[in-house]
Design a protein around this motif. Structure first.
Motif, short mmCIF file in Angstrom:
data_model
loop_
_atom_site.label_atom_id
_atom_site.label_comp_id
_atom_site.label_asym_id
_atom_site.label_seq_id
_atom_site.Cartn_x
_atom_site.Cartn_y
_atom_site.Cartn_z
N LYS A 266 0.85 -1.20 0.00
CA LYS A 266 0.00 0.00 0.00
C LYS A 266 0.88 1.24 0.00
O LYS A 266 1.55 1.55 0.99
CB LYS A 266 -0.92 0.01 1.22
N ILE A 267 0.88 1.94 -1.13
CA ILE A 267 1.63 3.19 -1.27
C ILE A 267 0.93 4.03 -2.32
O ILE A 267 0.54 3.52 -3.37
CB ILE A 267 3.12 2.95 -1.62
N ILE A 268 0.73 5.32 -2.04
CA ILE A 268 -0.06 6.16 -2.94
C ILE A 268 0.31 7.63 -2.71
O ILE A 268 0.75 8.00 -1.62
CB ILE A 268 -1.57 5.93 -2.70
N TYR A 269 0.13 8.45 -3.73
CA TYR A 269 0.29 9.90 -3.56
C TYR A 269 -0.96 10.44 -2.88
O TYR A 269 -2.07 9.92 -3.05
CB TYR A 269 0.55 10.60 -4.90
N THR A 270 -0.81 11.50 -2.12
CA THR A 270 -1.92 12.06 -1.36
C THR A 270 -2.07 13.55 -1.71
O THR A 270 -1.64 14.00 -2.75
CB THR A 270 -1.71 11.89 0.15
N GLY A 271 -2.69 14.31 -0.82
CA GLY A 271 -2.79 15.75 -0.97
C GLY A 271 -3.57 16.18 -2.19
O GLY A 271 -4.43 15.46 -2.72
N SER A 272 -3.25 17.39 -2.67
CA SER A 272 -3.97 17.96 -3.81
C SER A 272 -3.73 17.16 -5.08
O SER A 272 -4.55 17.21 -6.00
CB SER A 272 -3.57 19.42 -4.02
N LEU A 273 -2.64 16.39 -5.14
CA LEU A 273 -2.40 15.54 -6.30
C LEU A 273 -3.44 14.43 -6.37
O LEU A 273 -3.97 14.12 -7.44
CB LEU A 273 -0.98 14.96 -6.26
N ARG A 274 -3.74 13.81 -5.25
CA ARG A 274 -4.76 12.74 -5.26
C ARG A 274 -6.15 13.32 -5.54
O ARG A 274 -7.02 12.63 -6.09
CB ARG A 274 -4.75 11.99 -3.92
N ARG A 275 -6.35 14.59 -5.19
CA ARG A 275 -7.61 15.24 -5.52
C ARG A 275 -7.63 15.71 -6.98
O ARG A 275 -8.61 16.26 -7.45
CB ARG A 275 -7.86 16.44 -4.58
N LEU A 276 -6.48 15.54 -7.66
CA LEU A 276 -6.32 15.87 -9.08
C LEU A 276 -6.56 17.35 -9.38
O LEU A 276 -7.15 17.72 -10.40
CB LEU A 276 -7.21 14.99 -9.97
N ARG A 277 -6.09 18.21 -8.48
CA ARG A 277 -6.13 19.64 -8.75
C ARG A 277 -5.21 19.94 -9.93
O ARG A 277 -4.23 19.23 -10.17
CB ARG A 277 -5.68 20.44 -7.53
N GLU A 278 -5.50 20.99 -10.65
CA GLU A 278 -4.76 21.26 -11.89
C GLU A 278 -3.29 21.62 -11.65
O GLU A 278 -2.44 21.38 -12.51
CB GLU A 278 -5.45 22.36 -12.69
N THR A 279 -2.98 22.21 -10.50
CA THR A 279 -1.58 22.43 -10.11
C THR A 279 -1.44 22.06 -8.64
O THR A 279 -2.40 22.14 -7.88
CB THR A 279 -1.13 23.89 -10.30
N ILE A 280 -0.21 21.68 -8.25
CA ILE A 280 0.03 21.30 -6.86
C ILE A 280 1.31 21.99 -6.37
O ILE A 280 2.11 22.49 -7.16
CB ILE A 280 0.17 19.78 -6.68
N GLY A 281 1.49 21.99 -5.05
CA GLY A 281 2.69 22.59 -4.47
C GLY A 281 3.87 21.64 -4.51
O GLY A 281 4.88 21.89 -5.14
N ASP A 282 3.75 20.52 -3.83
CA ASP A 282 4.77 19.48 -3.89
C ASP A 282 4.06 18.12 -3.86
O ASP A 282 2.84 18.06 -3.80
CB ASP A 282 5.80 19.61 -2.76
#
Length: 584
Positions: A189-205
């Protein structure tokens, strides 16, 4: 959980003290911050249970720092730190992050040139001021210029189209390294989280979460910080590590135990506002919710934590997909079991906006058709540029008809259905680039604006609404005209556009090109309220572009769209009926 808050507070205090050239305290504060950051338990819980004595039992925390932590937990601030902030430049923290700038250099630069932030430093470097300062020189100035560039790279927003493949690549590399004989940890079990997992158009890191037992965590961290593309290890701990890649992207990895994996995944995925709403629900139900789990307030027993689904279930909610966790009504809808059944990648049957080397595309018609068939699509539409788009090798009518002839020939060789289309320029007066007698012969007409972006809102709105009134226009392509990071959307009244589109039965495109993502999620939500239908298209110029469908799909899901809202989920026969109806 207060751990992160308090750690950041201590890091900031250390930066300011170092600027003031206090010798030993910054090191002590940073050590304490790192211990708190990697602590496996909520520090607030420790304080509530054992007071300051419990805090001093944490390695690296003495009486003085324990007093500061207690004060912060009780009052929300530390009086001493508030006074410290007034004695250092406001840009101290960001300047201290630039490689090669310590407290002494920073004070020297502030005294000599009034440098208080990164912007001031860049200006001084560009003016070649630093090389004139004692103990600096030309080489130091060049090194700092590179360090500033690295800092800006790592702190700029990253486009979804770059971040998502990069996260996939890092996860794949880390899993492989952990499986090696040296590590022997299976990261199931390993996955990206944060705004990337929410698929926002840009992310911070990029934030990554992995599940592992405590005794395996350090092995995972060793593998992470030793990945081939690591430029700098910012932090390495047993539960969290941070790196910066050679190309400038910052990546954080957190490792949690199985009993907390679902809680951590929920916590690090949801927006701040979404998570606050969830915590308030938990409190009302007599629970405490953190990244470690959902706990009974009375017994402190963990109620849920292994999966996200059980967290939401215990809070009386149906599971909320990551893309919806933005505090836009999804929690109320989940409480009523009224969330949409979001469109999924398997629902898509075709791609109805793509280019070939008949105009600006890089691949032959045959190559694009073959790749689309290999992807399992039932149909595609070939939509090369119309004649006025000379810069994009737009097609004159004779060339367009020659393409129809080739499509007819290729249709006999391929199983996939091939629709004859065109991306037709919406001219400045609102008319379309081909005459009606040509447009009516096309299976799909995709209308688009490629010029006159600086027109006033009223004029641009009239231009687009006029085109929508043409019976032969089927789809409005990339409706806002923006290019992420390069060109702002043109001024247009979308209420008028959507109203006209609804009245004429037109389809709104969600353009999947990572540089466009147009319509974006907010406009999708607004358009859906008008009862409009959508298509998700790649606007491909090469066969590799066909894979960008995932980005448009992400925006569709963020816009609460279901399968029925998107016309290229329909079977071929139904799709043909949709466009036939538009034209009549």
């Amino acid at each position: 959980m207060k751990n992160r808050e308090i750690a950041e507070l201590l890091y900031e205090a250390a930066d300011i003290l170092e600027y003031q050239q206090v010798e030993w305290k910054p090191r002590a504060y940073r050590k304490a911050a790192q211990m708190i950051e990697n602590l496996g338990e909520d520090i607030k819980k420790i304080y509530e249970r054992s007071g300051k004595d419990g805090l001093t039992e944490i390695p690296g925390i003495g009486e003085s720092i324990a007093d500061h932590i207690a004060e912060y937990l009780e009052t929300g601030k530390v009086e001493k730190f508030e006074k410290l902030k007034g004695k250092a430049p406001s840009g101290t923290a960001e300047l201290m992050e630039i490689r090669g700038i310590g407290a002494k250099k920073m004070k020297k630069l502030a005294d000599a040139f009034g440098i208080m932030n990164v912007s001031d430093l860049k200006e001084a470097i560009n003016a070649h001021k630093l090389r004139k300062l004692e103990n600096f020189g030309e080489k130091s100035e060049e090194n700092l210029a590179r360090a500033v560039e690295q800092y800006e790279k790592s702190h700029s927003r990253i486009a979804l189209g770059k971040a998502l493949p990069l996260a996939d690549e890092i996860i794949s590399a880390l899993k492989a390294r952990c499986k090696s004989a040296r590590c022997k940890v299976d990261l199931a079990k390993i996955i990206y989280t944060g705004s990337l997992r929410r698929l926002r158009e840009t992310i911070g890191d990029i934030d990554i979460l992995a599940e592992a037992e405590k005794e395996e965590a350090l092995k995972v961290m060793d593998a992470f910080v030793s990945l081939p593309d690591v430029e700098e290890v910012v932090l390495k701990g047993s539960t969290k590590s941070s790196i910066i890649l050679k190309e400038g992207t910052a990546i954080d990895l957190r490792v949690v135990t199985p009993e907390s994996y679902g809680a951590a995944l929920q916590y690090f995925t949801g927006s701040k506002e979404h998570n606050i709403e969830l915590r308030n629900i938990a409190i009302k139900k007599g629970y405490k919710l953190s990244e470690y789990g959902l706990y009974s307030k009375e017994s402190e027993k963990q109620i849920a934590g292994k999966s996200e689904e059980e967290i939401y279930e215990k809070l009386g909610l149906v599971y909320i997909p990551p893309e919806l966790r933005e505090s836009r009504g999804e929690i109320k809808a989940a409480a009523k079991n009224a969330l949409p059944k979001l469109i999924e990648v398997g629902d898509l049957r075709g791609d109805i906006h793509m280019h070939t080397n008949y105009s600006e595309g890089k691949e032959s018609l045959e190559t694009m058709i073959g790749e689309a068939e290999a992807l399992g699509y039932e149909y595609i539409a070939v939509t090369d540029h119309s004649r006025s788009q000379r810069i994009a090798s737009g097609m004159e009518i004779e060339k367009l008809k020659a393409q129809w002839y080739e499509i007819d020939k290729l249709s006999k060789r391929f199983k996939i259905k091939i629709l004859k289309g065109s991306e037709v320029e919406i001219l400045k007066d609102g008319s379309l680039d081909y005459p009606d007698e040509v447009l009516k012969e096309l299976d799909i007409v995709v209308g688009a604006v490629h010029s006159g972006f600086s027109a006033p809102e009223k004029k641009m709105t009239e231009r687009i609404v006029s085109a929508i009134g043409n019976r032969y226009l089927d789809i409005l392509a990339h409706p806002s005209g923006r290019l992420l990071g390069k060109r702002e959307a043109y001024a247009v009244n979308f209420e008028n556009v959507f109203e006209a589109a609804a009245a004429n039965g037109k389809v709104m495109e969600i353009n999947s090109q990572p540089s466009r993502l147009d319509l974006n999620d907010e406009l999708i939500l607004r358009a859906k309220n008008f009862g409009l239908k959508f298509c998700i298209s790649t606007d491909s110029y090469t066969i590799s572009d066909l894979a960008s469908m995932r980005y448009g799909l992400g925006q569709a899901r963020r816009g609460w769209l279901e399968k029925e809202d998107v016309v290229n989920t329909y079977p071929y026969s139904r799709l043909k009926e949709v466009f036939k109806k538009i034209k009549h």
